[in-house]
Scaffold this active site. Structure first.
Site, PDB file in Angstrom:
ATOM      1  N   ARG A 135       0.874  -1.186   0.000  1.00 36.93           N
ATOM      2  CA  ARG A 135       0.000   0.000   0.000  1.00 36.93           C
ATOM      3  C   ARG A 135       0.900   1.222   0.000  1.00 36.93           C
ATOM      4  O   ARG A 135       2.115   1.108   0.098  1.00 36.93           O
ATOM      5  CB  ARG A 135      -1.003  -0.007   1.151  1.00 36.93           C
ATOM      6  CG  ARG A 135      -0.650  -0.680   2.429  1.00 36.93           C
ATOM      7  CD  ARG A 135       0.458  -0.022   3.200  1.00 36.93           C
ATOM      8  NE  ARG A 135       0.215   1.401   3.380  1.00 36.93           N
ATOM      9  CZ  ARG A 135       1.141   2.291   3.624  1.00 36.93           C
ATOM     10  NH1 ARG A 135       2.422   1.931   3.704  1.00 36.93           N
ATOM     11  NH2 ARG A 135       0.860   3.565   3.792  1.00 36.93           N
ATOM     12  N   ALA A 177       0.842   5.160  -2.161  1.00 33.90           N
ATOM     13  CA  ALA A 177       0.699   5.459  -3.589  1.00 33.90           C
ATOM     14  C   ALA A 177       1.906   5.044  -4.459  1.00 33.90           C
ATOM     15  O   ALA A 177       1.733   4.329  -5.451  1.00 33.90           O
ATOM     16  CB  ALA A 177       0.373   6.946  -3.760  1.00 33.90           C
ATOM     17  N   GLN A 221      -2.038   2.370   9.901  1.00 33.25           N
ATOM     18  CA  GLN A 221      -0.740   2.491   9.215  1.00 33.25           C
ATOM     19  C   GLN A 221       0.254   3.273  10.069  1.00 33.25           C
ATOM     20  O   GLN A 221       1.464   3.090   9.939  1.00 33.25           O
ATOM     21  CB  GLN A 221      -0.904   3.193   7.864  1.00 33.25           C
ATOM     22  CG  GLN A 221      -1.615   2.383   6.806  1.00 33.25           C
ATOM     23  CD  GLN A 221      -3.106   2.660   6.784  1.00 33.25           C
ATOM     24  OE1 GLN A 221      -3.701   3.049   7.794  1.00 33.25           O
ATOM     25  NE2 GLN A 221      -3.742   2.454   5.649  1.00 33.25           N
ATOM     26  N   ASP A 273      -1.880  10.803  -2.156  1.00 32.78           N
ATOM     27  CA  ASP A 273      -2.263   9.793  -3.146  1.00 32.78           C
ATOM     28  C   ASP A 273      -2.565  10.420  -4.499  1.00 32.78           C
ATOM     29  O   ASP A 273      -2.501   9.767  -5.529  1.00 32.78           O
ATOM     30  CB  ASP A 273      -3.489   9.011  -2.662  1.00 32.78           C
ATOM     31  CG  ASP A 273      -3.056   8.021  -1.613  1.00 32.78           C
ATOM     32  OD1 ASP A 273      -2.870   8.428  -0.457  1.00 32.78           O
ATOM     33  OD2 ASP A 273      -2.840   6.850  -1.966  1.00 32.78           O
ATOM     34  N   LYS A 292      -4.654   9.993   3.062  1.00 31.25           N
ATOM     35  CA  LYS A 292      -5.339   9.123   4.025  1.00 31.25           C
ATOM     36  C   LYS A 292      -6.411   9.848   4.819  1.00 31.25           C
ATOM     37  O   LYS A 292      -6.206  10.987   5.245  1.00 31.25           O
ATOM     38  CB  LYS A 292      -4.279   8.533   4.967  1.00 31.25           C
ATOM     39  CG  LYS A 292      -4.775   7.626   6.060  1.00 31.25           C
ATOM     40  CD  LYS A 292      -5.648   6.493   5.581  1.00 31.25           C
ATOM     41  CE  LYS A 292      -5.052   5.658   4.471  1.00 31.25           C
ATOM     42  NZ  LYS A 292      -6.040   4.785   3.791  1.00 31.25           N
TER      43      LYS A 292
HETATM   44  O1  MRU Z   1      -4.467   3.136   2.230  1.00 31.63           O
HETATM   45  P1  MRU Z   1      -2.987   3.370   2.115  1.00 31.63           P
HETATM   46  O2  MRU Z   1      -2.207   2.803   3.252  1.00 31.63           O
HETATM   47  O3  MRU Z   1      -2.464   2.937   0.769  1.00 31.63           O
HETATM   48  O4  MRU Z   1      -2.852   4.946   2.188  1.00 31.63           O
HETATM   49  C1  MRU Z   1      -1.576   5.511   2.088  1.00 31.63           C
HETATM   50  C2  MRU Z   1      -1.557   6.985   2.206  1.00 31.63           C
HETATM   51  O5  MRU Z   1      -2.570   7.636   2.319  1.00 31.63           O
HETATM   52  C3  MRU Z   1      -0.214   7.647   2.073  1.00 31.63           C
HETATM   53  O6  MRU Z   1      -0.143   8.794   2.856  1.00 31.63           O
HETATM   54  C4  MRU Z   1       0.020   8.037   0.599  1.00 31.63           C
HETATM   55  O7  MRU Z   1      -0.203   6.934  -0.229  1.00 31.63           O
HETATM   56  C5  MRU Z   1       1.381   8.565   0.374  1.00 31.63           C
HETATM   57  S1  MRU Z   1       2.585   7.315   0.506  1.00 31.63           S
HETATM   58  C6  MRU Z   1       4.110   7.918   0.130  1.00 31.63           C
END
Ligand code: MRU
Length: 351
Positions: free
Chosen positions: A52, A54, A200, A241, A252
């Site tokens: 997970r 982005a 996370q 993302d 998030k």
């Molecule tokens: O649902 P996730 O864990 O994939 O969400 C991740 C996030 O929201 C991160 O902050 C985003 O992807 C940036 S990662 C460098």
């Protein structure tokens, strides 16, 4: 907890014609790796959060297409492109908000279309995918250096979710800036939010920072206002993302309320993201916010914490409007308001 993790550890990698990933659903208890030979398994891994974040999703999608190319029995370029389009659709539909996935898949499809014949296409896809993974780490390190200038000695930096090595191929975006700040000799502390409902922050960010020797304190999401009002936070940094040309930031769930509270307490709110996270075509109405399963909210670690038969609203992301964002750190420089102009300039500087 005996497992060691270092920021140089790879979240996702191409090894012996297989895709190898850290299984993030097992962290922080176990550091285990999974290997995939079929693109459908990679798609499932993205869907179920084995991988997970982005940029990590983007590179995983790219490796998924490389597997699809490698395993395709097509004898002609046309048939191979057909197989790849089918795989692209399956991979693309896994998670709708992180734009890095679409960016990566489109890049590989372009390489495929330009290839001469079946074996040339297969080889160029694999080489391009491997290079995109390497570039992800380099990009994060450049971004880290740019961003480190915004942070001072003795800052306490709040972060949300995990935008670290575990959300990228390595090093991280928001946590990459934190790493680079520390590497530049400044003393810093980090406050990580738990990030309900998938945790996370506690499972991944606290784990990653602890193992890299960065001072981290964990707070419940509900303590953000408390921490800010007590003067415990100097600056906030998060990943993204998707970022629109107007500076609207999708990240998030919970990011928006942190940004609002930061504004109330006059705390700078920064976003760190590579140019591959920008979506210059869409407007806020076009962006799909992923809705995840109710059990993420009604259960904690597999145990029910809510009654049966209730409604659940479980969006994975929210949108932070540009007026709450102090700066956006990228590998091409730092964009400041007004974003419509500064983001345009960042992209022009890369032409
Ligand atoms: O649902 P996730 O864990 O994939 O969400 C991740 C996030 O929201 C991160 O902050 C985003 O992807 C940036 S990662 C460098």
């Amino acid at each position: 907890m005996k497992t060691k993790i270092h920021s140089s550890l790879r979240t996702v990698e191409w090894k012996n014609n297989k895709v190898v990933m850290i299984d993030q659903t097992k962290l922080p208890h176990k550091l285990t790796f999974v290997k995939y030979e079929d693109y459908k398994d990679v798609a499932n891994a993205i869907k179920t959060l084995v991988v997970r974040g982005a940029p990590a999703i983007g590179v995983s999608g790219v490796f998924g297409l490389a597997l699809a190319a490698l395993r395709s029995k097509a004898k002609t370029k046309e048939k191979l492109l057909e197989d790849l389009e089918k795989a692209k659709k399956v991979l693309f539909e896994t998670r709708p908000t992180a734009v890095n996935l679409e960016w990566g898949l489109d890049k590989i499809m372009k390489v495929a279309k330009e290839g001469r014949d079946v074996s040339d296409i297969k080889e160029s896809i694999i080489q391009t995918a491997k290079k995109m993974a390497e570039d992800d780490i380099l990009t994060n390190m450049i971004m880290g250096k740019q961003g480190a200038e915004l942070f001072e000695n003795n800052d306490t930096i709040m972060t949300h979710c995990n935008a670290g090595a575990l959300a990228t191929v390595g090093y991280g975006t928001a946590l990459g800036v934190i790493r680079a700040t520390k590497e530049s000799g400044k003393r810093i502390k980090v406050i990580a939010t738990e990030t309900r409902p998938v945790m996370q922050g506690s499972r991944l960010t606290a784990f990653e920072l602890k193992h890299d020797g960065i001072d981290v304190s964990l707070i419940p999401d509900t303590a953000v206002g408390y921490a800010m009002s007590k003067g415990l936070v100097s600056k906030v940094i998060v990943g993204a993302d998707r970022i629109l040309r107007t500076g609207h930031v999708y990240n998030k769930i919970g990011t928006y309320q942190i940004a609002l509270m930061a504004q109330q307490h006059k705390i700078p709110f920064y976003v760190a993201a590579p140019l591959s996270t920008f979506d210059l075509k869409s407007s806020p109405d076009d962006v799909i916010i992923e809705q995840r399963k109710p059990s993420e909210v009604t259960e904690v670690a597999g145990k029910k914490t809510a009654p049966d038969g209730i409604g659940v609203i479980n969006p994975a992301f929210d949108m932070t409007p540009p007026e709450l964002v102090t700066g956006i750190i990228t590998e091409a420089g730092i964009a400041k308001p007004p974003y419509q102009e500064s983001i345009k300039k960042l992209f022009e500087s890369r032409l």
